[in-house]
Design a protein around this motif. Structure first.
Motif, mmCIF file in Angstrom:
data_model
loop_
_atom_site.group_PDB
_atom_site.id
_atom_site.type_symbol
_atom_site.label_atom_id
_atom_site.label_comp_id
_atom_site.label_asym_id
_atom_site.label_seq_id
_atom_site.Cartn_x
_atom_site.Cartn_y
_atom_site.Cartn_z
ATOM 1 N N ARG A 10 0.801 -1.212 0.000
ATOM 2 C CA ARG A 10 0.000 0.000 0.000
ATOM 3 C C ARG A 10 0.839 1.269 0.000
ATOM 4 N N LEU A 11 2.171 1.172 0.114
ATOM 5 C CA LEU A 11 3.001 2.358 0.231
ATOM 6 C C LEU A 11 2.943 3.195 -1.042
ATOM 7 N N VAL A 12 2.956 4.500 -0.872
ATOM 8 C CA VAL A 12 2.969 5.454 -1.977
ATOM 9 C C VAL A 12 4.408 5.858 -2.236
ATOM 10 N N ASN A 13 4.814 5.864 -3.497
ATOM 11 C CA ASN A 13 6.183 6.212 -3.875
ATOM 12 C C ASN A 13 6.179 7.615 -4.465
ATOM 13 N N VAL A 14 6.709 8.585 -3.728
ATOM 14 C CA VAL A 14 6.764 9.965 -4.183
ATOM 15 C C VAL A 14 8.211 10.427 -4.168
ATOM 16 N N GLY A 15 8.770 10.669 -5.337
ATOM 17 C CA GLY A 15 10.146 11.147 -5.419
ATOM 18 C C GLY A 15 11.149 10.195 -4.814
ATOM 19 N N PRO A 58 3.963 11.643 -9.871
ATOM 20 C CA PRO A 58 3.317 11.081 -8.685
ATOM 21 C C PRO A 58 3.400 12.042 -7.496
ATOM 22 N N THR A 59 2.318 12.169 -6.773
ATOM 23 C CA THR A 59 2.303 12.999 -5.577
ATOM 24 C C THR A 59 1.353 12.382 -4.568
ATOM 25 N N LEU A 60 1.427 12.833 -3.340
ATOM 26 C CA LEU A 60 0.548 12.346 -2.280
ATOM 27 C C LEU A 60 -0.695 13.227 -2.236
ATOM 28 N N ALA A 61 -1.853 12.601 -2.330
ATOM 29 C CA ALA A 61 -3.125 13.324 -2.265
ATOM 30 C C ALA A 61 -3.913 12.876 -1.047
ATOM 31 N N ALA A 62 -4.761 13.768 -0.560
ATOM 32 C CA ALA A 62 -5.636 13.425 0.564
ATOM 33 C C ALA A 62 -6.997 14.081 0.357
ATOM 34 N N VAL A 63 -8.043 13.302 0.568
ATOM 35 C CA VAL A 63 -9.407 13.816 0.596
ATOM 36 C C VAL A 63 -9.850 13.785 2.054
ATOM 37 N N VAL A 64 -10.316 14.932 2.551
ATOM 38 C CA VAL A 64 -10.590 15.067 3.982
ATOM 39 C C VAL A 64 -12.022 15.558 4.193
ATOM 40 N N ALA A 80 -5.846 9.015 2.289
ATOM 41 C CA ALA A 80 -4.671 9.462 1.537
ATOM 42 C C ALA A 80 -4.315 8.400 0.505
ATOM 43 N N PHE A 81 -3.767 8.823 -0.637
ATOM 44 C CA PHE A 81 -3.466 7.905 -1.723
ATOM 45 C C PHE A 81 -2.553 8.603 -2.725
ATOM 46 N N GLU A 82 -2.027 7.834 -3.676
ATOM 47 C CA GLU A 82 -1.158 8.396 -4.707
ATOM 48 C C GLU A 82 -1.999 8.956 -5.847
ATOM 49 N N ALA A 83 -1.597 10.133 -6.355
ATOM 50 C CA ALA A 83 -2.248 10.753 -7.501
ATOM 51 C C ALA A 83 -1.176 11.408 -8.354
ATOM 52 N N GLU A 84 -1.598 12.127 -9.386
ATOM 53 C CA GLU A 84 -0.656 12.859 -10.236
ATOM 54 C C GLU A 84 -0.891 14.353 -10.088
ATOM 55 N N ASN A 85 0.224 15.122 -10.042
ATOM 56 C CA ASN A 85 0.086 16.575 -9.989
ATOM 57 C C ASN A 85 -0.116 17.136 -11.394
ATOM 58 N N GLN A 86 -0.047 18.469 -11.533
ATOM 59 C CA GLN A 86 -0.332 19.086 -12.822
ATOM 60 C C GLN A 86 0.703 18.748 -13.882
ATOM 61 N N HIS A 87 1.868 18.255 -13.463
ATOM 62 C CA HIS A 87 2.909 17.861 -14.415
ATOM 63 C C HIS A 87 2.864 16.375 -14.737
ATOM 64 N N GLY A 88 1.887 15.675 -14.181
ATOM 65 C CA GLY A 88 1.795 14.236 -14.402
ATOM 66 C C GLY A 88 2.730 13.429 -13.535
#
Length: 479
Positions: A377-382, A416-422, A406-414
């Motif tokens: 389940r780990l998210v790989n960011v940078g 990987p980044t960490l996202a959270a819906v709260v 929280a989960f992995e998503a893509e930023n505006q550059h495509g």
């Protein structure tokens, strides 16, 4: 038991004494001078030992020649270095010091280490710009290191406490030697390294690995921007570039016209590199990007020698790799021994045949590894692994928060980044949540994307629906 790494470095210094070893923004050190400085610093460290066992020394700083001196000094003093990510904050630092029983900390004088240090120690400049502090004693009992442990590094744990991986000297040496052999690293190479030396990408490819054949290592201070990369490449005539995918994406966006004339090889790892970025980078610079796959616990595993086509390359020397339906399993000469501060967790991932279950899924096509997903389940960011459960727990502790995912998503550059819906009560803002996270978590664990809602969408069994959460991110934020 005779230590492996001090002898390996001593032999390299003796063979390459008249060559350039390491540079940074402050200057350069030849092999002989690096050896002299490391020996003097080792003598200083030995004076600080008040135990009848090896010192445990945390290295908590950004890349520099002084960092290399500190690492070598720790080894030469018969101590054990604990390479700690400089992006960690007080939360992680306290847990590392407590879980691992650190004795000393080598750190930048400006670093906020008040939560873990007892006193600053004096020296005569043996560590350059780095400071030496004694770590305060914690109530927790100090876990015993294995007899052959010579270095420790950290990876994300499932409880928010970084797992400390113990490595034997033989494993660290094998990682470096097999990397040098498998990638053709030679004395003529000049390595521009923009990954932190505490991270496996740099530790395995650019520290001992550089010094074994007599290559030179070139380090940069500050954020690795595209312009900083170009300046270092030009000033050192670097032949190898070592960086995370995000840096290659930055270079492609900035499109520099010069700086890559001497570079023969660019190496990427730590996170997936988009195929379009690889192609655009090579078209822009003429330099192929060689993908490399490794796991913190096992060291470097594959290398794409030809730098063309998709995939992560073939297994390196000393590596056996199985790509099966249940996931990728590996056995390597560079494998860690265990987690010092998480008894039994590492061992659970190693099967009876000695293969480590990586948590990744993939397949071998014509001997080349292709990743297809993750079972963990780990998210790989940078290049840094983040446990989304830890992030959600921190967010839930904030005032006015009803629930979080929280989960992995893509930023505006495509990327990987960490996202959270709260899910929040009225009046809670994204900025207040970022401030709350920053007070507890290191900066790289603060969600890059935050979406506030009145409830978390769930699937048929009541768990957060990641598919619906991802769709939320693409919808306009309602006021």
């Amino acid at each position: 038991m005779r230590a492996v790494l001090p002898d390996a470095f001593t032999d390299a210094f003796a063979r390459h004494g008249d060559r350039l070893a390491v540079t940074d923004a402050g200057g350069s050190l030849g092999y002989a001078e690096l050896a002299d400085r490391a020996r003097a610093a080792a003598n200083r460290l030995a004076r600080y030992n008040v135990r009848d066992e090896p010192l445990r020394v945390g290295l908590y700083a950004t890349n520099s020649a002084d960092y290399v001196v500190g690492y070598l000094a720790t080894l030469f003093a018969g101590a054990v270095p604990f390479l700690t990510d400089s992006a960690f904050g007080s939360f992680e630092l306290v847990r590392i010091a407590e879980d691992c029983g650190l004795d000393l900390l080598l750190h930048a004088p400006s670093a906020d280490v008040r939560a873990v240090v007892d006193e600053a120690l004096t020296d005569d400049g043996e560590f350059g710009a780095l400071a030496v502090s004694r770590v305060r004693r914690f109530d927790a009992s100090r876990p015993q290191l294995l007899d052959d442990t010579e270095a420790c590094r950290f990876t994300s744990g499932s409880t928010g406490r970084p797992n400390c991986i113990e490595f034997s000297g033989a494993a660290v040496f094998a990682a470096a030697a097999n990397w040098a052999k498998g990638t053709g690293l030679s004395a003529d190479d000049r390595i521009a390294c923009f990954a932190a030396l505490s991270n496996g990408l740099a530790f395995n490819t650019s520290l001992l690995a550089a010094f074994l054949p007599g290559a030179s290592l070139h380090l940069s201070h500050g954020l690795p921007t595209a312009s900083r990369v170009v300046r270092l490449l030009e000033s050192t005539a670097a032949t190898r570039l070592v960086a995370f995918p995000a840096l290659y994406e930055s270079i492609v966006r900035r499109a520099p016209k010069e700086g890559f004339a001497a570079v023969r090889t660019a190496i990427s790892s730590g996170a997936p590199l988009r195929e379009t970025v690889r192609e655009e980078f090579t078209a822009l610079t003429g330099v192929p990007i060689h993908n490399y796959y490794g796991i913190a616990e096992t060291g470097p595993l594959t290398y794409a020698a030809n730098g063309a086509g998709s995939g992560l390359g073939a297994p390196l020397p000393g590596v056996r790799l199985l790509a099966e339906e249940q996931g990728i399993r590996v056995k390597s000469e560079s494998m860690g021994s265990r987690y010092l501060n998480a008894p039994g967790v590492f061992e659970e991932r190693v099967d009876d045949a000695g293969y480590y279950h990586t948590g990744d899924q993939g397949r071998l096509l014509d001997g080349t590894l292709h990743l297809t997903g993750r079972t963990s389940r780990l998210v790989n960011v940078g290049g840094r692994k983040i446990d989304p459960i830890e992030i959600a727990d921190v967010l839930r502790a904030a005032s006015g928060v009803l629930d979080a995912a929280a989960f992995e998503a893509e930023n505006q550059h495509g990327e990987p980044t960490l996202a959270a819906v709260v899910a929040v009560e009225p009046g809670v803002t994204a900025q207040s949540l970022r401030t709350h996270c920053a007070a507890t978590l290191p900066s790289f664990k603060v969600p890059g994307i935050l979406r506030l809602v009145d409830h978390i969408p769930a699937n048929s069994i009541g768990k957060p629906s990641i598919e619906r959460l991802r769709r939320l991110l693409s919808e306009p934020q309602s006021n």
